[in-house]
Design a protein around this motif. Sequence first.
Motif: not given
Length: 202
Positions: A191-192, A195-196, A198-199
Amino acid sequence: MHACSKWMLMFTALALTGCAAAPPKNQDNICSIFRQYDDWYEDAVDMQEDWGTPIHVAMAFVKQESSYVHDALPPRDYVLWVIPWGRVSSAYGYAQAQDPAWEDYQKATDNGGSRTDFGDALQFIGWYTSETQRQLGISKWDAYNQYLAYHEGRGGYKRGVYKSKPKVMQVARKVERQAKTYGAQLQSCRKELEDNRSWWPF
């Protein structure tokens, strides 16, 4: 003029060296690897999407084959045990792909690529394991048998030549254990990592 040329050569050498990523600081933890090299995670995701080979299996192959050294070479061969005589095989790069297999990959995929490029090396592993599943019926999740077919070649695997090579089977078990460890670790940080992603601007 001579001094200038010397400095230019040194600068070029340093620049080329700087292009190659150093091996990860913690090779035993896939989360640490991808935190250090987030572009490698992107390469790994692309490989899994393209070929269906699990990230943790492909990464276990790379760790075993090259310890993440971009220009890894096999041991030297010797004549009379003392005279260097080439290498024991043509294996090269992150995936230790041999010349014939790499050429087959290039022809099959129309991908030029480089064995010293991490993303290209992962694509090769994805293609090879996918072909192994197609030809031999070995699941891409089966790190043990996939590695035996990778190390011995599909023909060698089919003939069972590894059965007379206990050290090769030990290494395959090692790869299997590493893949399982990587898989469990990846679940804890996926997940981490996503999430990274997505940036990222691209």
